[in-house]
Design a protein around this motif. Sequence first.
Motif, PDB file in Angstrom:
ATOM      1  N   ALA A   1      37.946  17.006  18.892  1.00  0.00           N
ATOM      2  CA  ALA A   1      38.457  17.164  17.531  1.00  0.00           C
ATOM      3  C   ALA A   1      37.353  17.022  16.489  1.00  0.00           C
ATOM      4  O   ALA A   1      37.386  17.694  15.441  1.00  0.00           O
ATOM      5  N   ASP A   2      36.365  16.165  16.749  1.00  0.00           N
ATOM      6  CA  ASP A   2      35.262  15.995  15.797  1.00  0.00           C
ATOM      7  C   ASP A   2      34.473  17.291  15.648  1.00  0.00           C
ATOM      8  O   ASP A   2      34.013  17.638  14.547  1.00  0.00           O
ATOM      9  N   PHE A   3      34.324  18.021  16.737  1.00  0.00           N
ATOM     10  CA  PHE A   3      33.614  19.298  16.687  1.00  0.00           C
ATOM     11  C   PHE A   3      34.408  20.318  15.864  1.00  0.00           C
ATOM     12  O   PHE A   3      33.832  21.082  15.075  1.00  0.00           O
ATOM     13  N   VAL A   4      35.720  20.318  16.026  1.00  0.00           N
ATOM     14  CA  VAL A   4      36.561  21.231  15.245  1.00  0.00           C
ATOM     15  C   VAL A   4      36.418  20.924  13.758  1.00  0.00           C
ATOM     16  O   VAL A   4      36.297  21.834  12.926  1.00  0.00           O
ATOM     17  N   ARG A   5      36.422  19.645  13.413  1.00  0.00           N
ATOM     18  CA  ARG A   5      36.274  19.252  12.006  1.00  0.00           C
ATOM     19  C   ARG A   5      34.907  19.662  11.463  1.00  0.00           C
ATOM     20  O   ARG A   5      34.781  20.067  10.297  1.00  0.00           O
ATOM     21  N   LEU A   6      33.881  19.573  12.303  1.00  0.00           N
ATOM     22  CA  LEU A   6      32.540  19.981  11.883  1.00  0.00           C
ATOM     23  C   LEU A   6      32.500  21.491  11.625  1.00  0.00           C
ATOM     24  O   LEU A   6      31.881  21.947  10.652  1.00  0.00           O
ATOM     25  N   CYS A   7      33.163  22.245  12.468  1.00  0.00           N
ATOM     26  CA  CYS A   7      33.268  23.697  12.245  1.00  0.00           C
ATOM     27  C   CYS A   7      33.954  23.967  10.910  1.00  0.00           C
ATOM     28  O   CYS A   7      33.489  24.799  10.110  1.00  0.00           O
ATOM     29  N   ASP A   8      35.062  23.267  10.667  1.00  0.00           N
ATOM     30  CA  ASP A   8      35.793  23.450   9.415  1.00  0.00           C
ATOM     31  C   ASP A   8      34.923  23.117   8.210  1.00  0.00           C
ATOM     32  O   ASP A   8      34.953  23.823   7.188  1.00  0.00           O
ATOM     33  N   GLU A   9      34.151  22.045   8.344  1.00  0.00           N
ATOM     34  CA  GLU A   9      33.293  21.592   7.236  1.00  0.00           C
ATOM     35  C   GLU A   9      32.301  22.673   6.819  1.00  0.00           C
ATOM     36  O   GLU A   9      31.982  22.827   5.633  1.00  0.00           O
ATOM     37  N   TYR A  10      31.807  23.446   7.808  1.00  0.00           N
ATOM     38  CA  TYR A  10      30.804  24.469   7.506  1.00  0.00           C
ATOM     39  C   TYR A  10      31.396  25.878   7.431  1.00  0.00           C
ATOM     40  O   TYR A  10      30.662  26.870   7.407  1.00  0.00           O
ATOM     41  N   GLY A  11      32.721  25.961   7.370  1.00  0.00           N
ATOM     42  CA  GLY A  11      33.357  27.256   7.189  1.00  0.00           C
ATOM     43  C   GLY A  11      33.265  28.178   8.391  1.00  0.00           C
ATOM     44  O   GLY A  11      33.284  29.406   8.250  1.00  0.00           O
ATOM     45  N   ILE A  12      33.171  27.592   9.577  1.00  0.00           N
ATOM     46  CA  ILE A  12      33.104  28.369  10.814  1.00  0.00           C
ATOM     47  C   ILE A  12      34.445  28.224  11.529  1.00  0.00           C
ATOM     48  O   ILE A  12      34.935  27.109  11.736  1.00  0.00           O
ATOM     49  N   THR A  13      35.046  29.339  11.921  1.00  0.00           N
ATOM     50  CA  THR A  13      36.349  29.283  12.585  1.00  0.00           C
ATOM     51  C   THR A  13      36.200  28.806  14.025  1.00  0.00           C
ATOM     52  O   THR A  13      35.407  29.361  14.791  1.00  0.00           O
TER      53      THR A  13
END
Length: 448
Positions: free
Chosen positions: A89-101
């Motif tokens: 889940a932390d990786f998903v949040r990091l993707c979201d933070e940088y605008g990467i789907t």
Amino acid sequence: MFHKILIANRGEIAVRIIRACRNMGIRSVAVYSKEDKNSLHVQLADQRVCIGEGPARNNYLNMERIITAARNVGADAIHPGFGFLSENADFVRLCDEYGITFIGPTADVINSMGNKSHARKTMMDANVPVVPGTKEPVYDAETGEKFADEIGYPVMIKASSGGGGKGMRVAKSKDEFEFNFNMAQRESANSFGDDTMYIEKFIENPRHVEIQIMADNFGNVVALGERDCSVQRNHQKLIEESPSPAITEKMRASMNHDAILAAKAVNYTNAGTVEFIVDPKGTYYFMEMNTRIQVEHGVTEMVTGTDLIIEQIRVAMGEPLSFTQKDVTPRGHAIECRINAEIPEKNFMPSPGVVKHLHLPSGNGVRVDTALYTGYRIPSEYDSMIAKVIVHAPNRDAALQKMRSALDEMVIMGVETNLDFQYRILKNPEFCEGKADTGFIERILRLD
């Protein structure tokens, strides 16, 4: 439409995703460790980025390096495959933070289903049948023992954050409970950094049957039928098939219904698998939900005529599912054998090395997902699975014969594999009669 997708994985699943990207006209980016610089996924991708060397924690599990690679190449999205960061889940949040789907479910859903005790409670509240056991987390042996006394022995002690068979112990009596609880809890803390446990009734000799689901962002959830994954060793699957020889049409309809219910209970999106265990009397219980594409997804693709990776990408782009429940009509029978570079005679010890010669089976209804080629060096740093042989035929007997023929034709020289062991399973009367449960492999190994 995504312009560019980075694949945060390696091996055959990375190759599989790259091919799906090509079929959609999307550019692909491979990340790789130095040990994987000559891997097939690196050669097939449109772009490639080295993200370190050595153990997976330095590369395929390094979130910051993968995000940096994605940003540097201008990737719109990341497909995690299975394993590694696919349920982080932390990786998903990091993707979201940088605008990467992130091509998969949301971080909240992954967290919700990743914690096994929380998942059990959620399913209980949704009226999905679960194995009798604790609804709240357990933190110490004394409390756990009280619950075990209420549930009745034997019980299974499980890590809330567990997976891959880690943090699991069976206590067959009160005398065994404290020792096994402490062992499981210690393993959970060491493997997952979490000592939260739960207790459930140990179902002896069950079948392991899972339902593949796909869900979009518009509330549509479709069940694509079941896969029987009962043939496994140390909780690691060896053979998967669909349909399951262990369930009736009535059970199938009920399990599909409950899988959809489970997905809707957590507002699930993208590909997922709801796993059940089926006791010898034919009663099934929710076990867990895998919030990613599964190793064995090809089995479902063969019987339903779908492409689950393409569907994952479409859903992540915000499109609705390309099919409805009425469109899903499984046909025939599919079987998958996982081919590992290992030595069954030496307790399945990994067998890395150079592939000196390779011949893959082919023909009507035969599919091989692999990243192998002649001259490829199988590294010792990663999982030993090197190929998946999948066959499809009109019925189970024909599929069994086709798989035996495919394994007969397959040649891998230079490393030891479990090919002969898989062939042995396919000739075993218990398996051929569709009666193998999760204790099957242990039973045939004891006969050696």
